[in-house]
Write a protein that holds these residues in place. Structure first.
Motif, PDB file in Angstrom:
ATOM      1  N   HIS A  27      15.207   2.642  -1.650  1.00 23.13           N
ATOM      2  CA  HIS A  27      15.684   1.345  -1.172  1.00 23.13           C
ATOM      3  C   HIS A  27      14.952   0.944   0.100  1.00 23.13           C
ATOM      4  N   ILE A  28      15.023  -0.331   0.433  1.00 23.75           N
ATOM      5  CA  ILE A  28      14.459  -0.848   1.672  1.00 23.75           C
ATOM      6  C   ILE A  28      15.541  -0.769   2.732  1.00 23.75           C
ATOM      7  N   VAL A  52      10.991   2.048   4.138  1.00 19.68           N
ATOM      8  CA  VAL A  52      11.358   2.375   2.759  1.00 19.68           C
ATOM      9  C   VAL A  52      11.902   3.798   2.733  1.00 19.68           C
ATOM     10  N   VAL A  53      13.091   3.961   2.164  1.00 20.10           N
ATOM     11  CA  VAL A  53      13.747   5.272   2.098  1.00 20.10           C
ATOM     12  C   VAL A  53      13.703   5.778   0.662  1.00 20.10           C
ATOM     13  N   VAL A  65      18.214  16.878  -1.657  1.00 23.19           N
ATOM     14  CA  VAL A  65      17.340  18.008  -1.341  1.00 23.19           C
ATOM     15  C   VAL A  65      16.070  17.570  -0.611  1.00 23.19           C
ATOM     16  N   TRP A  66      15.756  16.275  -0.682  1.00 21.87           N
ATOM     17  CA  TRP A  66      14.520  15.767  -0.043  1.00 21.87           C
ATOM     18  C   TRP A  66      14.729  14.293   0.271  1.00 21.87           C
ATOM     19  N   GLU A  67      14.266  13.855   1.451  1.00 19.37           N
ATOM     20  CA  GLU A  67      14.369  12.443   1.800  1.00 19.37           C
ATOM     21  C   GLU A  67      13.212  12.072   2.706  1.00 19.37           C
ATOM     22  N   SER A  68      12.723  10.858   2.552  1.00 13.64           N
ATOM     23  CA  SER A  68      11.662  10.375   3.427  1.00 13.64           C
ATOM     24  C   SER A  68      11.967   8.968   3.897  1.00 13.64           C
ATOM     25  N   ARG A  69      11.425   8.639   5.072  1.00 12.60           N
ATOM     26  CA  ARG A  69      11.425   7.280   5.591  1.00 12.60           C
ATOM     27  C   ARG A  69       9.985   6.923   5.924  1.00 12.60           C
ATOM     28  N   SER A  70       9.475   5.907   5.245  1.00 12.66           N
ATOM     29  CA  SER A  70       8.113   5.438   5.471  1.00 12.66           C
ATOM     30  C   SER A  70       8.148   4.035   6.051  1.00 12.66           C
TER      31      SER A  70
END
Length: 292
Positions: free
Chosen positions: A126-127, A141-142, A152-157
């Motif tokens: 999602h944004i 963007v997540v 188990v894994w997450e990113s924020r770009s």
């Protein structure tokens, strides 16, 4: 936020084409509206052949070459899995930033456990929002990966659309710019962007050819930010749970030569001619951090 469940990952070529055609009509601004949709893809399994191609171009060991799927995914690979969902959101009519020329400026990854290549996952993108930047507007963007019901894994770009600003924000505060100890020197071929684009699906024209890069304001093709951080992490190593942060400070022009530096405290970087800093990052254990 509205959740939309998908049956399969969207096809990237139509999304990239749609985003490119809509780009001239976008009017980026930090106070613009943005999609409030969370795309969810359940039952995701990794294509081991695509994974092996990614591992080769980024310098990771290709442990799945035998097809057993016994090894863990590289810490950056879920970003590739989430890229088609992110492109569906960012190529949409309701996303205010133009897809053409969009520049990846930072990434933060939290891996809570090793991710078996043979596992089954639920992927969601999602944004999170828009923010002013001294050179334009950034979107966050997540991407999240779940297994057995747990994250188990997450990113924020963050992605930057460059445009004129009314004064912009204050200059970005950079940490100590003293170079790290040099570990290696890498000569990057002119086709690195094309090879990573083929492995990851990210075929943004700024990465593919000098001509298309010049049309979008770059003197030559530039390396993907996620390739540079993946290449550094392949050299650095990341085992178990970890937090990875990386800031893409300046484009890496292709072809070119960069030096990879690292220290014993988990920091790493890429520098170019004259010591210009391209990428600054760090790897930390998840325990003992604010995320833990």
């Amino acid at each position: 936020m509205t959740a939309v469940t998908l049956d399969s990952a969207p096809a990237l070529v139509p999304l990239l084409a749609r985003g490119a055609l809509r780009s001239p009509f976008k009017r980026p601004a930090p106070d613009a509206d943005f999609p409030r949709t969370r795309l969810v893809l359940p039952g995701l399994r990794v294509d081991l052949a695509k994974l092996a191609a990614y591992e080769r171009v980024c310098g990771f060991a290709t442990g799945t070459a035998g097809g057993t799927g016994a090894d863990a995914l590289p810490v950056t690979y879920p970003h590739v899995l989430g890229f088609p969902l992110a492109m569906r959101l960012m190529s949409g009519r309701d996303f205010p930033l133009p897809l053409l020329g969009l520049v990846h400026t930072s990434v933060e990854i939290v891996r809570r456990a090793e991710l078996p290549a043979s596992g089954e996952y639920e992927l969601a993108v999602h944004i999170e929002g828009l923010a002013p930047h001294r050179r334009g507007t950034e979107a966050t963007v997540v991407t999240g990966l779940r297994s057995g019901g747990g994250l188990v894994w997450e990113s924020r770009s963050t992605y930057l659309a460059r445009h004129r600003t009314a004064g912009g924000t204050a200059a970005e505060a950079h940490e100590d710019d003293t170079p790290l100890p040099v570990v290696d020197e890498w000569r990057l071929a002119g086709d690195v962007g094309r090879r990573y684009g083929a492995a990851s699906g990210d075929r943004n024209p700024i990465h593919l050819h000098p001509l298309t890069a010049r049309l979008l304001g770059f003197p030559r093709a530039i390396a993907h930010g996620m390739w540079t951080v993946a290449r550094c992490l392949a050299a650095h190593g990341t085992g178990g749970s970890a937090v990875v942060r990386a800031a893409f400070r300046a484009p890496v022009l292709l072809p070119g030569t960069v030096t990879y530096g690292a220290d014993g405290a988990g920091r790493f970087e890429l520098r170019g001619a004259g010591g210009r800093l391209h990428l600054a990052g760090e790897v930390r254990p998840l325990s003992g951090t604010a995320d833990g």
